[in-house]
Design a protein around this motif. Sequence first.
Motif, PDB file in Angstrom:
ATOM      1  N   ASP A   7       0.828  -1.207   0.000  1.00  0.00           N
ATOM      2  CA  ASP A   7       0.000   0.000   0.000  1.00  0.00           C
ATOM      3  C   ASP A   7       0.861   1.255   0.000  1.00  0.00           C
ATOM      4  O   ASP A   7       0.526   2.249  -0.660  1.00  0.00           O
ATOM      5  CB  ASP A   7      -0.919   0.013   1.229  1.00  0.00           C
ATOM      6  N   SER A  30      -6.704  -2.719  -4.395  1.00  0.00           N
ATOM      7  CA  SER A  30      -5.452  -2.417  -3.706  1.00  0.00           C
ATOM      8  C   SER A  30      -5.193  -0.923  -3.698  1.00  0.00           C
ATOM      9  O   SER A  30      -4.708  -0.367  -2.703  1.00  0.00           O
ATOM     10  CB  SER A  30      -4.282  -3.137  -4.384  1.00  0.00           C
ATOM     11  N   ARG A  33      -7.452   0.630  -1.122  1.00  0.00           N
ATOM     12  CA  ARG A  33      -6.951   0.353   0.223  1.00  0.00           C
ATOM     13  C   ARG A  33      -5.733   1.214   0.555  1.00  0.00           C
ATOM     14  O   ARG A  33      -5.534   1.604   1.714  1.00  0.00           O
ATOM     15  CB  ARG A  33      -6.587  -1.126   0.330  1.00  0.00           C
ATOM     16  N   ALA A  34      -4.942   1.535  -0.457  1.00  0.00           N
ATOM     17  CA  ALA A  34      -3.724   2.311  -0.239  1.00  0.00           C
ATOM     18  C   ALA A  34      -4.010   3.744   0.196  1.00  0.00           C
ATOM     19  O   ALA A  34      -3.119   4.440   0.680  1.00  0.00           O
ATOM     20  CB  ALA A  34      -2.867   2.326  -1.513  1.00  0.00           C
TER      21      ALA A  34
END
Length: 215
Positions: A7, A30, A33-34
Motif C-alpha cells: 500500500d 489495492s 486500500r492504499a
Amino acid sequence: MNQWLDDLRIAIAFLTRLPMPHPDGARPESFARAQRLFPLVGAGIGAAVGLFCLLLRSIGVPDLAAAALTLGGAALLTGALHEDGLADVADGFGGGRDVAAKLEIMRDSRLGTYGALALVVSFASKLAALAALPDGMVVQSLIAAHALGRGALPWIAISLPYARKDGLAANAGASALIMMQLARRQIGGQTGDVLGGAEQVAETAILVLLAARLG
C-alpha cells in the motif's frame, strides 16, 4: 506487513514522481486500500519540501524567493497532480453550461482562463503564507498542510457518488467540504479532478490559516 508495504508503494507511486516497483498482483481494490497511507505520504512530502525551504533560508535566500522555489520543488516532486485537477475543475465549473459540458471541459488537457486564475490564486496564497511562517514552524506547517490535504481525499470518495463511471475517482479518495458541496451542485458527484482540486483547496487553506496564527 507485506500488505502495508504494498500500500505504501502504491501511495508513493500515485502521489509522487518517485520510481516505485509495482506490487505483484495489485488490483483496483489495492489502490483503494492504499488511501489509508495517503496522509503518511503527504507528511513525507511536506517534510521534504519543508527542509528544502529551511535550507534555502539558511543560505540567505529571501523568504519570498525561498517560498516560490519550495512550491516549485513540491510540484516537481508530485508531478503537479493536484494542481492539474484544480485547474480542470475551475475550467469545467466556470465554463460549462450543463453537466455534460462541464465534464467534457474537465477532460480537456488544455488550460483555460478559469483554470489559470485558480492556479494563480492558489499559488499566490500559498506563496504569501509560506513566506510569512517563521523558520521554526515551516516544516511542521508543510507537514500538516500536505498530510491533511491528502488525508481528506478518502472522505469525498465515500461521501459523493461518481459523476462518471470511467474516471480515476472510482478508485480514489475525497476532500474538503466546500469542494464536495460545489461538486455535488455543479456535476452531481466526483471525478479525479474534483479530488485533486479538493486537495489543493485544503492544502492552501491550512497554510493560510497557520500563517495567520503563527506568522
